[in-house]
Design an enzyme around this catalytic site. Structure first.
Site, short mmCIF file in Angstrom:
data_model
loop_
_atom_site.label_atom_id
_atom_site.label_comp_id
_atom_site.label_asym_id
_atom_site.label_seq_id
_atom_site.Cartn_x
_atom_site.Cartn_y
_atom_site.Cartn_z
N ASP A 118 54.23 105.48 54.15
CA ASP A 118 54.64 104.15 54.61
C ASP A 118 55.59 103.47 53.64
O ASP A 118 56.62 102.92 54.03
CB ASP A 118 53.41 103.28 54.84
CG ASP A 118 52.52 103.81 55.95
OD1 ASP A 118 52.98 104.69 56.70
OD2 ASP A 118 51.37 103.34 56.06
N ALA B 159 48.92 97.19 64.07
CA ALA B 159 49.51 98.00 65.13
C ALA B 159 49.88 99.40 64.67
O ALA B 159 50.49 100.16 65.42
CB ALA B 159 50.75 97.31 65.70
N GLY B 160 49.53 99.76 63.43
CA GLY B 160 49.88 101.08 62.93
C GLY B 160 51.35 101.25 62.65
O GLY B 160 51.87 102.37 62.66
N LEU B 161 52.05 100.13 62.40
CA LEU B 161 53.50 100.16 62.18
C LEU B 161 53.85 99.75 60.76
O LEU B 161 54.97 99.35 60.47
CB LEU B 161 54.19 99.24 63.19
CG LEU B 161 53.95 99.61 64.66
CD1 LEU B 161 54.59 98.57 65.59
CD2 LEU B 161 54.48 101.01 64.99
N SER B 162 52.89 99.84 59.87
CA SER B 162 53.09 99.65 58.42
C SER B 162 53.47 98.22 58.05
O SER B 162 54.32 98.00 57.18
CB SER B 162 54.14 100.63 57.88
OG SER B 162 53.67 101.93 57.94
N SER B 163 52.82 97.25 58.64
CA SER B 163 53.05 95.87 58.23
C SER B 163 52.63 95.66 56.78
O SER B 163 53.27 94.88 56.05
CB SER B 163 52.29 94.90 59.15
OG SER B 163 50.89 95.14 59.10
N GLU C 42 51.56 113.32 60.95
CA GLU C 42 50.49 112.35 60.74
C GLU C 42 49.36 112.96 59.91
O GLU C 42 48.92 114.08 60.16
CB GLU C 42 49.94 111.89 62.09
CG GLU C 42 49.69 110.42 62.18
CD GLU C 42 50.96 109.60 62.04
OE1 GLU C 42 51.18 109.03 60.94
OE2 GLU C 42 51.72 109.53 62.99
#
Length: 376
Positions: A166, A111-115, A18
């Site tokens: 990402d 959500a920090g999930l790379s939408s 990260e």
């Protein structure tokens, strides 16, 4: 009317690594099954129209823009991501004839999930198809060029100073594998990642604490890293080895030392994760995940109360490791748990959130999935 084609791209979980991508370091993501799809129909008037499917199945139109007139800062909200993809392709010399886009997404936002990367990549692939440069065709650009173009869209058009993690994950990941990516060299390696075969699961905890890279302290952390590298006379923090870390820290002002401490040790954790996965020691990766979270919380200072509670509850319930994933300041955590303990971990995290007065988290098991592709 029927679209000419439909393209989709996934969100991602970053297993470990990260805030290392914009420091020329190492990252280790895998793609989620959650995807964003973009249906495209070519038009020849240079206009880009965008719409989304509403919850009732009707189209919600987001506007029409002239591609040649697109400029950073002139498109707001979610529409800035697909508009930014069109702008970046135009700026890279790809002639775009115009297109009608209809977008449908299932990657959780904030959500920090790379939408955002999923939307940018799916849009770029749809627009390239409309321009006769389809990813699965004879005139396809290099996939890493597409990753760089879509990253430029997020950096310069949207204004979020993210690295290359990402977009690369969304485009390059493969089913049942995690992607080891050396950002400086561009080299990638697909590493088999069969958690279920080891009796384990990667549990995602969407804390519902919304984050935004363009509005958070993300940019401040990146500037601090760049300043530290400049003071040390290095191209990037990637160039500091673990054995040189103490000397580098002594040469820096106190406020920059924790940032450097995190980046250097996180790169080492990524490389050790790679070694352990090559030896099929997935359970032993857990302690590295937990150490990563402590570093992100204490040194890089990008965690938040919800993420810390999720990690602590997961570890107390028996998870072999847990950490925040993504840029931080909210978003999601992941926990490496045995399948037999998964329900207990879910209950522990949910109960901890209730005790702290947080909204109930969203929990699901992440299964490494395929990268971006044509759906039809």
């Amino acid at each position: 009317m029927e679209p000419d084609s439909v393209w989709s791209a996934p969100g991602r979980v970053n297993l470990i690594g990260e805030h290392t991508d914009y420091n020329d370091g190492y990252v280790f993501p895998f793609a989620l099954p959650h995807r964003t799809a973009v249906a495209v129909r070519r038009r020849d008037d240079g206009l880009l129209s965008m719409a989304t499917h509403g919850s009732d199945g009707t189209l919600q139109r987001a506007g029409t823009f002239r591609i040649e007139a697109l400029e950073a800062g002139e498109v707001n909200g979610w529409a800035s991501y697909p508009a930014g993809a069109a702008w970046a392709l135009r700026e890279s010399g790809i002639p775009l004839p115009g297109a009608d886009l209809v977008i449908s997404g299932e990657v959780p936002t904030g959500a920090g999930l790379s939408s955002s990367a999923a939307l940018e990549c799916a849009t770029a692939l749809a627009l390239l198809d409309a321009a006769g440069r389809a990813l699965d065709g004879p005139n396809a650009p290099d996939v890493m060029d597409i990753a760089r173009w879509t990253r430029r869209a997020e950096n310069e058009f949207v204004g979020a100073p993210t690295g290359l993690l990402d977009q690369t994950a969304s485009l390059r990941c493969e089913r049942a594998h995690a992607l080891f990516f050396d950002v400086r060299s561009g080299e990638t390696e697909q590493i088999p990642f069969d958690a279920a075969g080891s009796g384990l699961e990667v549990l995602v905890v969407d804390t519902r604490a919304n984050h935004s890279h363009s509005e958070s302290g993300y940019g401040d952390r990146r500037k601090g890293c760049e300043q530290a590298a400049e003071l040390l006379g290095l191209p990037a923090l990637r160039d500091i080895s673990a054995t040189d870390l103490d000397d580098a820290l002594r040469r820096l002002p106190e406020e920059l030392r924790p940032l450097v401490q995190h980046v250097v040790t996180e790169n080492d954790r990524v490389l050790e994760t790679l070694r352990r996965l090559r030896r099929d020691e997935l359970t032993e990766v857990g302690e590295l995940l937990t150490a990563s979270h402590a570093s992100l919380r204490d040194d890089y200072r990008v965690s938040c109360a919800e993420l810390d509670v999720a990690v602590e509850a997961a570890l107390e319930s028996g998870a072999s490791g847990a950490r925040m994933t993504g840029g931080g300041f909210g978003g999601s955590a992941i926990a490496l748990v045995s399948t037999e303990l998964r329900s207990r971990t879910e209950q522990a995290v949910t109960a901890a959130f209730e005790r702290h007065g947080f909204p109930a988290p969203r929990l699901f098991t992440a299964v490494p999935s395929a990268g971006a592709a044509r759906d039809r």
